[in-house]
Design a protein around this motif. Structure first.
Motif, PDB file in Angstrom:
ATOM      1  N   ILE A 465     -47.512   4.965  34.574  1.00  5.63           N
ATOM      2  CA  ILE A 465     -46.511   5.363  33.576  1.00  5.63           C
ATOM      3  C   ILE A 465     -47.172   5.907  32.315  1.00  5.63           C
ATOM      4  O   ILE A 465     -46.650   6.814  31.669  1.00  5.63           O
ATOM      5  CB  ILE A 465     -45.548   4.187  33.244  1.00  5.63           C
ATOM      6  CG1 ILE A 465     -44.341   4.674  32.431  1.00  5.63           C
ATOM      7  CG2 ILE A 465     -46.248   3.073  32.496  1.00  5.63           C
ATOM      8  CD1 ILE A 465     -43.284   5.339  33.268  1.00  5.63           C
ATOM      9  N   GLN A 469     -46.519   9.510  30.810  1.00  4.39           N
ATOM     10  CA  GLN A 469     -46.096   9.630  29.415  1.00  4.39           C
ATOM     11  C   GLN A 469     -47.055  10.533  28.645  1.00  4.39           C
ATOM     12  O   GLN A 469     -46.639  11.386  27.871  1.00  4.39           O
ATOM     13  CB  GLN A 469     -46.060   8.237  28.796  1.00  4.39           C
ATOM     14  CG  GLN A 469     -45.444   8.193  27.415  1.00  4.39           C
ATOM     15  CD  GLN A 469     -45.374   6.774  26.861  1.00  4.39           C
ATOM     16  OE1 GLN A 469     -45.488   5.802  27.586  1.00  4.39           O
ATOM     17  NE2 GLN A 469     -45.204   6.658  25.563  1.00  4.39           N
ATOM     18  N   LYS A 473     -46.277  14.351  27.051  1.00  2.00           N
ATOM     19  CA  LYS A 473     -46.313  14.453  25.580  1.00  2.00           C
ATOM     20  C   LYS A 473     -47.770  14.568  25.171  1.00  2.00           C
ATOM     21  O   LYS A 473     -48.371  13.630  24.672  1.00  2.00           O
ATOM     22  CB  LYS A 473     -45.693  13.214  24.940  1.00  2.00           C
ATOM     23  CG  LYS A 473     -44.239  13.004  25.295  1.00  2.00           C
ATOM     24  CD  LYS A 473     -43.710  11.745  24.650  1.00  2.00           C
ATOM     25  CE  LYS A 473     -42.311  11.415  25.104  1.00  2.00           C
ATOM     26  NZ  LYS A 473     -42.240  10.874  26.487  1.00  2.00           N
ATOM     27  N   PRO A 521     -41.230   6.161  41.202  1.00  4.52           N
ATOM     28  CA  PRO A 521     -41.854   5.238  40.274  1.00  4.52           C
ATOM     29  C   PRO A 521     -42.656   4.201  41.046  1.00  4.52           C
ATOM     30  O   PRO A 521     -42.160   3.667  42.037  1.00  4.52           O
ATOM     31  CB  PRO A 521     -40.677   4.578  39.560  1.00  4.52           C
ATOM     32  CG  PRO A 521     -39.479   5.342  39.928  1.00  4.52           C
ATOM     33  CD  PRO A 521     -39.778   6.189  41.095  1.00  4.52           C
TER      34      PRO A 521
ATOM     35  N   ASN B  26     -38.347  -0.714  36.292  1.00  6.71           N
ATOM     36  CA  ASN B  26     -38.209   0.738  36.244  1.00  6.71           C
ATOM     37  C   ASN B  26     -36.751   1.066  35.953  1.00  6.71           C
ATOM     38  O   ASN B  26     -35.864   0.639  36.692  1.00  6.71           O
ATOM     39  CB  ASN B  26     -38.598   1.357  37.585  1.00  6.71           C
ATOM     40  CG  ASN B  26     -40.069   1.179  37.873  1.00  6.71           C
ATOM     41  OD1 ASN B  26     -40.917   1.489  37.048  1.00  6.71           O
ATOM     42  ND2 ASN B  26     -40.383   0.633  39.049  1.00  6.71           N
ATOM     43  N   GLN B  62     -41.517   7.126  29.518  1.00  7.15           N
ATOM     44  CA  GLN B  62     -41.812   6.313  28.351  1.00  7.15           C
ATOM     45  C   GLN B  62     -41.912   4.856  28.739  1.00  7.15           C
ATOM     46  O   GLN B  62     -41.289   4.425  29.703  1.00  7.15           O
ATOM     47  CB  GLN B  62     -40.701   6.489  27.326  1.00  7.15           C
ATOM     48  CG  GLN B  62     -41.149   6.203  25.934  1.00  7.15           C
ATOM     49  CD  GLN B  62     -40.108   6.697  24.952  1.00  7.15           C
ATOM     50  OE1 GLN B  62     -39.895   7.866  24.772  1.00  7.15           O
ATOM     51  NE2 GLN B  62     -39.431   5.765  24.331  1.00  7.15           N
ATOM     52  N   ILE B  63     -42.687   4.125  27.975  1.00  8.67           N
ATOM     53  CA  ILE B  63     -42.766   2.694  28.241  1.00  8.67           C
ATOM     54  C   ILE B  63     -42.317   1.957  26.992  1.00  8.67           C
ATOM     55  O   ILE B  63     -42.577   2.390  25.864  1.00  8.67           O
ATOM     56  CB  ILE B  63     -44.187   2.298  28.678  1.00  8.67           C
ATOM     57  CG1 ILE B  63     -44.197   0.896  29.268  1.00  8.67           C
ATOM     58  CG2 ILE B  63     -45.187   2.421  27.552  1.00  8.67           C
ATOM     59  CD1 ILE B  63     -45.115   0.749  30.441  1.00  8.67           C
ATOM     60  N   ARG B  76     -40.215   0.581  32.120  1.00  2.00           N
ATOM     61  CA  ARG B  76     -40.687   1.939  32.381  1.00  2.00           C
ATOM     62  C   ARG B  76     -39.467   2.824  32.429  1.00  2.00           C
ATOM     63  O   ARG B  76     -38.633   2.697  33.313  1.00  2.00           O
ATOM     64  CB  ARG B  76     -41.399   1.992  33.721  1.00  2.00           C
ATOM     65  CG  ARG B  76     -42.752   1.376  33.674  1.00  2.00           C
ATOM     66  CD  ARG B  76     -43.290   1.294  35.053  1.00  2.00           C
ATOM     67  NE  ARG B  76     -44.665   0.841  35.042  1.00  2.00           N
ATOM     68  CZ  ARG B  76     -45.346   0.598  36.146  1.00  2.00           C
ATOM     69  NH1 ARG B  76     -44.785   0.775  37.325  1.00  2.00           N
ATOM     70  NH2 ARG B  76     -46.581   0.191  36.066  1.00  2.00           N
ATOM     71  N   LEU B  77     -39.367   3.680  31.448  1.00  2.00           N
ATOM     72  CA  LEU B  77     -38.148   4.459  31.296  1.00  2.00           C
ATOM     73  C   LEU B  77     -38.360   5.865  31.822  1.00  2.00           C
ATOM     74  O   LEU B  77     -39.302   6.552  31.427  1.00  2.00           O
ATOM     75  CB  LEU B  77     -37.753   4.476  29.820  1.00  2.00           C
ATOM     76  CG  LEU B  77     -37.614   3.071  29.213  1.00  2.00           C
ATOM     77  CD1 LEU B  77     -37.727   3.113  27.704  1.00  2.00           C
ATOM     78  CD2 LEU B  77     -36.297   2.448  29.640  1.00  2.00           C
ATOM     79  N   TRP B  78     -37.476   6.251  32.696  1.00  2.00           N
ATOM     80  CA  TRP B  78     -37.555   7.574  33.328  1.00  2.00           C
ATOM     81  C   TRP B  78     -36.398   8.385  32.817  1.00  2.00           C
ATOM     82  O   TRP B  78     -35.252   8.103  33.108  1.00  2.00           O
ATOM     83  CB  TRP B  78     -37.471   7.424  34.853  1.00  2.00           C
ATOM     84  CG  TRP B  78     -38.544   6.553  35.387  1.00  2.00           C
ATOM     85  CD1 TRP B  78     -38.645   5.194  35.244  1.00  2.00           C
ATOM     86  CD2 TRP B  78     -39.688   6.958  36.127  1.00  2.00           C
ATOM     87  NE1 TRP B  78     -39.795   4.760  35.846  1.00  2.00           N
ATOM     88  CE2 TRP B  78     -40.442   5.807  36.397  1.00  2.00           C
ATOM     89  CE3 TRP B  78     -40.128   8.206  36.573  1.00  2.00           C
ATOM     90  CZ2 TRP B  78     -41.631   5.866  37.105  1.00  2.00           C
ATOM     91  CZ3 TRP B  78     -41.310   8.257  37.281  1.00  2.00           C
ATOM     92  CH2 TRP B  78     -42.051   7.097  37.540  1.00  2.00           C
ATOM     93  N   PHE B  93     -35.983   9.788  42.426  1.00  2.00           N
ATOM     94  CA  PHE B  93     -36.399   8.700  41.550  1.00  2.00           C
ATOM     95  C   PHE B  93     -35.451   7.505  41.604  1.00  2.00           C
ATOM     96  O   PHE B  93     -35.784   6.428  41.141  1.00  2.00           O
ATOM     97  CB  PHE B  93     -36.520   9.203  40.109  1.00  2.00           C
ATOM     98  CG  PHE B  93     -37.642  10.183  39.936  1.00  2.00           C
ATOM     99  CD1 PHE B  93     -38.913   9.743  39.593  1.00  2.00           C
ATOM    100  CD2 PHE B  93     -37.449  11.529  40.141  1.00  2.00           C
ATOM    101  CE1 PHE B  93     -39.957  10.637  39.449  1.00  2.00           C
ATOM    102  CE2 PHE B  93     -38.486  12.432  39.996  1.00  2.00           C
ATOM    103  CZ  PHE B  93     -39.742  11.990  39.656  1.00  2.00           C
ATOM    104  N   ARG B  95     -34.563   5.866  44.111  1.00  2.00           N
ATOM    105  CA  ARG B  95     -34.937   4.881  45.115  1.00  2.00           C
ATOM    106  C   ARG B  95     -35.692   3.680  44.533  1.00  2.00           C
ATOM    107  O   ARG B  95     -35.470   2.555  44.919  1.00  2.00           O
ATOM    108  CB  ARG B  95     -35.779   5.549  46.190  1.00  2.00           C
ATOM    109  CG  ARG B  95     -35.188   5.401  47.558  1.00  2.00           C
ATOM    110  CD  ARG B  95     -36.051   6.063  48.595  1.00  2.00           C
ATOM    111  NE  ARG B  95     -36.584   7.335  48.122  1.00  2.00           N
ATOM    112  CZ  ARG B  95     -37.864   7.675  48.217  1.00  2.00           C
ATOM    113  NH1 ARG B  95     -38.723   6.841  48.760  1.00  2.00           N
ATOM    114  NH2 ARG B  95     -38.286   8.845  47.768  1.00  2.00           N
ATOM    115  N   ARG B  96     -36.617   3.986  43.643  1.00  2.00           N
ATOM    116  CA  ARG B  96     -37.454   2.899  43.170  1.00  2.00           C
ATOM    117  C   ARG B  96     -37.012   2.314  41.829  1.00  2.00           C
ATOM    118  O   ARG B  96     -37.718   1.530  41.227  1.00  2.00           O
ATOM    119  CB  ARG B  96     -38.905   3.367  43.062  1.00  2.00           C
ATOM    120  CG  ARG B  96     -39.541   3.665  44.401  1.00  2.00           C
ATOM    121  CD  ARG B  96     -39.530   2.437  45.305  1.00  2.00           C
ATOM    122  NE  ARG B  96     -40.345   1.328  44.782  1.00  2.00           N
ATOM    123  CZ  ARG B  96     -41.645   1.214  44.976  1.00  2.00           C
ATOM    124  NH1 ARG B  96     -42.284   2.105  45.667  1.00  2.00           N
ATOM    125  NH2 ARG B  96     -42.294   0.197  44.478  1.00  2.00           N
TER     126      ARG B  96
END
Lengths: 523, 211
Positions: A465, A469, A473, A521, B26, B62-63, B76-78, B93, B95-96
């Motif tokens: 992740i 990220q 960015k 993910p 996630n 982003q985390i 964990r942001l998607w 995305f 799925r997980r």
């Protein structure tokens, strides 16, 4: 005090000359809820590379250009930069205003100390500070030299002595750091001037020699090398147009026809949607109309920190026209998010009709067509070809990414869809475009590998992740020298096969590649 | 004992979970273009509103670390692109994802109508019983409101979703909704763990890596 928000009148000098008063746009950028402005003041309204060019030529100092390029994309996270501070919990040399409840102000403490040690405190005159690198660090709060409050046991002699020593060390350290920074600034300035000189002399060659003999000279070694150095902004648009070509034979008249069609559609669209029930319109709008609506929403979100594409901004209608005409010209492709960035970069460098012609032809290239139509199987081929060269050039990082099942689509989609104009600083993106016009699609992927190479060491330390990220960015301080030397180091050669050959052979075996590439993910 | 801090009055930057999080989720953000997904994430990340965000192309990542009920959580942001064309890419995305945040814009009836479409996508592509948070964004634009709060509530009830209205611009309910959602995700995880213990099968242990 914070940057002079809203008091700079900027003289815009692009296609038309006009003045834009920042005062008008300032209020909406004030942060909500009265919090202190975390963001730097909005940059002046001019394309970076042009601004920089102009500043450099005029010799008006580099602070403006530096400020500008640094704050170009305010969205990026600041935390990517390593924290540059010394002792934990201490803010000794920062620009922190002295706290109200401090018994003495820092200067007085320092003066007292200097008096005690027999040195005289001489506040450096403000002008001398800029010129001379040998200066005393300002604003040392020297708290450590203070006696303890009365309710605490007083300092022993040794302790006071030690504190004095520590203070001296801290001052020496700060001095060293400031001198280093001053040197760095000086070096950057020198490089910038050199760059400006190079651009000026290159411009003469482009205008007088190359452009008049375009077909004969474009492929020569000398021109290709000069091209790699970056196109002078004044000929950039022209060279892009010539290099992209006009396979589609679009004329300015044709553009006008599609533009008027788009305008008609907007008119009828806004009429029907206001007549109809909102609910009805919401459920049944055709994709086409939805994408027309989307264009409107996206235009103000294109290079928002430039303030020229937003509603009422000078290029708002232009961008709207080019994108609208394109959706009428190519309804099979339509508008896809990301396109507005490409059109915007072209508009910044070309006249309206020329921008449209370049835009339509650029999007007609196989790679762009595959991506903007979201042709999954073709996109996977591009990703697969990219991975071949990824493994070849950066085997360690390749394995690292593999171990997290981090597939190229995670970062390449954004890069390819916007041709790096969203992820790189605008002036740097334009340089990538320069060579992209010279070398074609393979350069887009080579640039991607260059970015990975530039940040390889950092990326090797990150997990899924954080990599994702980081790559979406990119750091703001990425410089063209560093990036281009990394790109240059990328070999687009895989066991004697070049990009086109690798890609062609991937196209042949149709079966493979369709599976095992679904990104997800990783937990 | 929520330490995330209510937005608005809260001091800048809520306490970050230090190092190893105990739980890791996630979370995928979906919804129409321009409803405010990226702005919401920006508010969550920096506790301020950024009016200069660009349209998301493809996916952003982003985390976010939060401490809720004295436990350390990492999200964990998607952040997915909203445009129709990108939906085929987004689907992979689902799925997980442990949780999905489905956002609409209370000033846009269209975006609310499309919530049903997005629910279909979730049903089709995500794991059964995935936690879903329905978020109506832009409460700061009260004058332009087109979707009454009631309608959002009803829809959420109908599909058994967690529901909040929020404003990325003002910060209203941004942290609150995420804290509640974390609790929901945690209870889902606990349920799964219990089930896994009933069936003799090694529970999948989630662990943060490379911090």
């Amino acid at each position: 005090p914070p940057a002079p928000l809203g008091f700079t009148d900027v003289n815009l000098n692009s296609r038309n000359t006009y003045e834009v008063n920042r005062r008008r746009s300032a209020p909406e950028h004030l942060p909500h809820g009265g919090t202190a402005p975390a963001e730097p003041a909005p940059p002046p309204q001019e394309p970076a590379e042009r601004a920089r060019h102009r500043v450099g030529i005029a010799g008006a100092g580099s602070s403006f250009a530096e400020f500008f390029t640094r704050n170009f994309f305010t969205k990026r996270t600041k935390e990517l930069k390593p924290a540059v501070q010394s002792a934990p919990g201490w803010k000794l040399f920062g620009k922190v205003p002295p706290r109200e409840n401090l018994p003495k102000d820092s200067k007085i403490i320092q003066q007292e100390y200097e008096a005690r040690t027999g040195r005289m405190y001489k506040p450096p005159p403000p002008s001398a500070r800029r010129k001379n690198i040998e200066f005393e660090p300002l604003s040392t709060t020297a708290l450590i030299l203070e006696d303890r409050p009365a309710n605490l046991p007083a300092k022993s002699v040794e302790e006071a002595l030690r504190h004095r020593q520590e203070y001296d060390e801290m001052v020496a350290e700060a001095k060293k750091r400031e001198i280093k920074e001053a040197h760095k600034r000086k070096k950057i300035m020198r490089e910038r001037f050199k760059q400006e000189e190079n651009i000026a002399s290159a411009m003469v060659i482009w205008v007088n020699e190359i452009l008049p003999n375009w077909e004969g000279m474009r492929a020569t070694r000398r021109v290709r090398e000069l091209w790699w150095q970056g196109l002078p902004p004044s000929v950039r648009g022209k060279v892009w147009s010539l290099a992209v070509g006009n396979e589609l034979n679009i004329t300015p008249e044709l553009y006008e026809i599609f533009l008027s069609r788009a305008k008609e559609r907007w008119k009828s669209f806004s009429e029907t949607s206001s007549e109809n029930d909102i609910e009805d319109a919401g459920a049944s709008v055709a994709d086409r109309e939805a994408s027309l609506e989307l264009i409107k929403l996206d235009i103000s979100r294109t290079f928002p920190s430039l303030y020229i594409f937003q509603k009422g901004g000078p290029y708002h209608d232009l961008l709207h026209s080019v994108l609208g005409a394109y959706t009428c010209y190519r309804p099979d492709v339509g508008y896809v998010q990301g396109m507005s960035f490409i059109a915007a970069v072209l508009i910044l460098n070309l006249e309206e009709a020329d921008a449209f012609i370049a835009f339509a032809n650029l999007l007609n290239k196989p790679c762009q067509l595959a991506f903007f139509r979201v042709d999954h199987s073709m996109m996977l081929k591009y990703f697969a070809a990219f991975e071949v060269f990824f493994e070849e050039n950066l085997p360690k990082l390749f394995l690292h990414f593999k171990s997290y099942s981090l597939t190229p689509d995670i970062y390449l989609i954004d890069w390819i869809f916007t041709l790096y104009s969203k992820s790189l600083p605008l002036d740097l993106a334009c340089r990538v475009w320069d060579v992209f016009c010279r070398d074609g699609e393979e350069f887009l992927f080579r640039t991607g590998l260059g970015i990975l190479r530039l940040y390889e060491d950092i990326l090797l330390q990150m997990d899924f992740i954080h990599i994702a990220q980081f790559l979406t960015k990119l750091p703001e301080d990425i410089t063209s020298e560093k990036l281009f030397s990394c790109i240059a180091a990328i070999q687009m050669q895989n066991s004697n096969k070049k990009w086109a050959q690798v890609f062609a052979s991937l196209m042949k075996d149709n079966k493979e590649g369709d599976k095992n590439h679904s990104p997800a993910p990783k937990s | 004992a929520v330490t995330a801090g209510g937005a608005g009055a809260a001091p800048r930057g809520c306490p970050q979970a230090p190092l190893d999080p105990e739980h890791l989720y996630n979370v995928l953000f979906v919804g129409d273009s321009h409803v405010g997904k990226t702005s919401f994430l920006y508010r969550l990340h920096a506790d301020t509103f950024n009016p200069h965000l660009t349209a998301t192309v493809g996916m952003d990542y982003q985390i976010k670390n939060l401490v809720v009920d004295n436990k350390r959580f990492a999200l964990r942001l998607w952040d997915s692109a909203g445009q129709e064309r990108y939906r085929s890419m987004t689907k992979q995305f689902f799925r997980r994802a442990d949780g999905v945040v489905l956002m609409y814009d209370i000033t846009s009836e269209c975006s609310f109508c499309d919530v049903r479409y997005w629910l279909g996508c979730i049903q089709e592509a995500a794991e059964d019983g995935v936690a879903v948070l329905l978020l109506g964004n832009k409460t700061d634009c009260a004058a332009q409101r087109q979707v009454p709060t009631k309608e959002g509530e009803c829809l959420a009830k109908e599909h058994q979703l967690m529901f909040y209205e929020c404003s990325a611009a003002s910060g209203h309910n941004v942290f609150e909704s995420m804290v509640s959602f974390i609790r929901l995700l945690k209870s889902h995880e606990d349920e799964l763990k219990n089930k896994a213990e009933e069936v003799p099968k090694a529970p999948q242990k989630k662990k943060g890596c490379c911090w």
